[in-house]
Structure formats: structure tokens, C-alpha cells
Enzyme design. Sequence first.
Site, short mmCIF file in Angstrom:
data_model
loop_
_atom_site.label_atom_id
_atom_site.label_comp_id
_atom_site.label_asym_id
_atom_site.label_seq_id
_atom_site.Cartn_x
_atom_site.Cartn_y
_atom_site.Cartn_z
CE LYS A 17 -2.45 -0.14 3.65
NZ LYS A 17 -2.38 0.99 4.58
NE ARG A 130 9.15 -5.48 5.57
CZ ARG A 130 8.08 -4.70 5.64
NH1 ARG A 130 7.65 -4.07 4.57
NH2 ARG A 130 7.43 -4.57 6.77
NE ARG A 162 9.78 -2.87 10.01
CZ ARG A 162 8.74 -2.29 9.40
NH1 ARG A 162 8.87 -1.78 8.20
NH2 ARG A 162 7.56 -2.26 9.97
NE ARG A 173 2.67 -5.35 12.07
CZ ARG A 173 3.95 -5.14 11.74
NH1 ARG A 173 4.55 -4.07 12.16
NH2 ARG A 173 4.60 -5.97 10.98
P1 ADP Z 1 1.31 -0.15 9.62
O1 ADP Z 1 2.78 0.00 9.87
O2 ADP Z 1 0.60 -1.07 10.59
O3 ADP Z 1 0.90 -0.31 8.20
P2 ADP Z 1 0.79 2.69 9.86
O4 ADP Z 1 2.17 3.05 9.50
O5 ADP Z 1 -0.33 3.17 9.01
O6 ADP Z 1 0.60 1.15 10.05
O7 ADP Z 1 0.48 3.11 11.37
C1 ADP Z 1 1.31 2.75 12.44
C2 ADP Z 1 0.53 2.80 13.75
O8 ADP Z 1 -0.05 4.09 13.93
C3 ADP Z 1 -0.65 1.85 13.81
O9 ADP Z 1 -0.28 0.56 14.22
C4 ADP Z 1 -1.56 2.55 14.82
O10 ADP Z 1 -1.13 2.32 16.14
C5 ADP Z 1 -1.35 4.01 14.51
N1 ADP Z 1 -2.34 4.52 13.52
C6 ADP Z 1 -2.10 4.93 12.25
N2 ADP Z 1 -3.24 5.33 11.63
C7 ADP Z 1 -4.23 5.17 12.54
C8 ADP Z 1 -5.64 5.38 12.52
N3 ADP Z 1 -6.28 5.83 11.42
N4 ADP Z 1 -6.33 5.08 13.64
C9 ADP Z 1 -5.73 4.63 14.75
N5 ADP Z 1 -4.41 4.40 14.85
C10 ADP Z 1 -3.65 4.66 13.76
#
Ligand code: ADP
Length: 220
Positions: A17, A130, A162, A173
Site C-alpha cells: 500500500k 523481508r 525488523r 497486526r
Molecule cells: P502499519 O505500519 O501497521 O501499516 P501505519 O504506519 O499506518 O501502520 O500506522 C502505524 C501505527 O499508527 C498503527 O499501528 C496505529 O497504532 C497508529 N495509527 C495509524 N493510523 C491510525 C488510525 N487511522 N487510527 C488509529 N491508529 C492509527
Amino acid sequence: MIPGARLILLGRQGAGKGTQCVRLSRHYVVPHISTGDMLRAAVREGTELGVLAKQVMDAGGLVGDDIMIGIVRERLSRPDAVGRGYILDGFPRTVGQAEALDLITTQLPIDAVLDLDVPRDLVLQRISSRRVCRDCGTNYVADGHDKQPWICEVCGGDVTQRDDDTPEAVNRRLDLYEEQTSPLIAYYQRQDRLIVVDGVASPDVVFARLVEAVDGAKRG
Ligand code: ADP
């Protein structure tokens, strides 16, 4: 191609994504709004939000809806987003956030809600294999026959996994995604707004599919 678009990209973590969002934001000349990036920036800056977000993120949870909705409302009201549009990455993550976003965007509605679909098994496999250079961030794919220690071809740094890319952490997750975020798919399906894009292909092919879907949605 007419620049500008208001887009949401949903999808499991590890579906590619982030990369596709960056490409879409260049293609349509719109800001890439990633709530994860915004929270990580707040953590780095040590703001009040950052302190709270760090606790939640380290525990593998989700930051509260009210806070997230406030952040996104403010970001979407800035001139670049109002004038050209945006690609939202990581928001909405709950039905509550999606309902709030519908209200925020009544004047300037979202053009397309895309779901980048990659099956859970494949995502788990991709993330578990990864490896990342600790110094320069170059990504590698482990195939089980890798030399130890693994040295980065680009900078000579150590290549490791990581902490949050172990099967246990990734499964956690993905469970959270299934619980909190997959109801969004049903939410947008009910509104007849969801476009599912098959994410199992090379990055270029997937990007072409996304652009076709967005252009189709913009034509109405
Ligand atoms: P990932 O690494 O899980 O793809 P992101 O980089 O989008 O996720 O977000 C990292 C963390 O930030 C998430 O695990 C969550 O704790 C928090 N987070 C991000 N966007 C949101 C949201 N829209 N609502 C609630 N928490 C969020």
C-alpha cells in the site's frame, strides 16, 4: 489524465500500500496523507500527541478515533488538499473514522475507495521474509539460503529483520486488521463505493490496475 483526485486506499499491511500510495500521489499530483507517518513525526518531535501515540503504537493498538479524526480533519482542510485532493493511507481504520470522514467530505466527496487485495497468507509470507538494512533501509528478500552475517550491497551495513516483522508480530497486526478494519470493507460495499483491486502481481501491474480504477471512478 486530469490531475487531482480524492482517494482512499485500504488494504492489509504488507500489501504494498505505501509504495502504491507514493506512486499514485505523484501520478495525480496530490498529497499523500499517511496517518502512520504523521504519528511517527509527532513521536520524533516529542509533542503531546507523540508521547501518547508512542505508547499506543508500541503496544500494537490503535490511537483513539477522536484524536485521529481531529488530525485528519485539520489536514484535509489545508489548501493543497482542498485544491487538488489527496490520497489517504492508513485512514479510516475503523467504522467510526469512516462515518466521520463521510461528514468531513460532504462538500468535496471522495472519488474512489480502493481496496488493495492481497490474501493474508501471502502478506505473512512477504513480510516474514523481508530483511532491511539497518543503515540505509534497503529491502531484501530472504530465501533461507542467505549468507550470515548479511551485509548490505548498497552501503555495507548490517541487514536484519525488523523487530515488528516476525511472524508473531505480523500475525498480531493482521488480527487487529481483521477485527477493526475489515468491517470497513463491508461499510463501503454497502454504500456501493468499494473498488477491489487485485494486489497479487508485480508493482507496475498493480499500479496500472489502480490508475485504471481511479480514472474509471473519476469519469463516473
Ligand atoms: P502499519 O505500519 O501497521 O501499516 P501505519 O504506519 O499506518 O501502520 O500506522 C502505524 C501505527 O499508527 C498503527 O499501528 C496505529 O497504532 C497508529 N495509527 C495509524 N493510523 C491510525 C488510525 N487511522 N487510527 C488509529 N491508529 C492509527
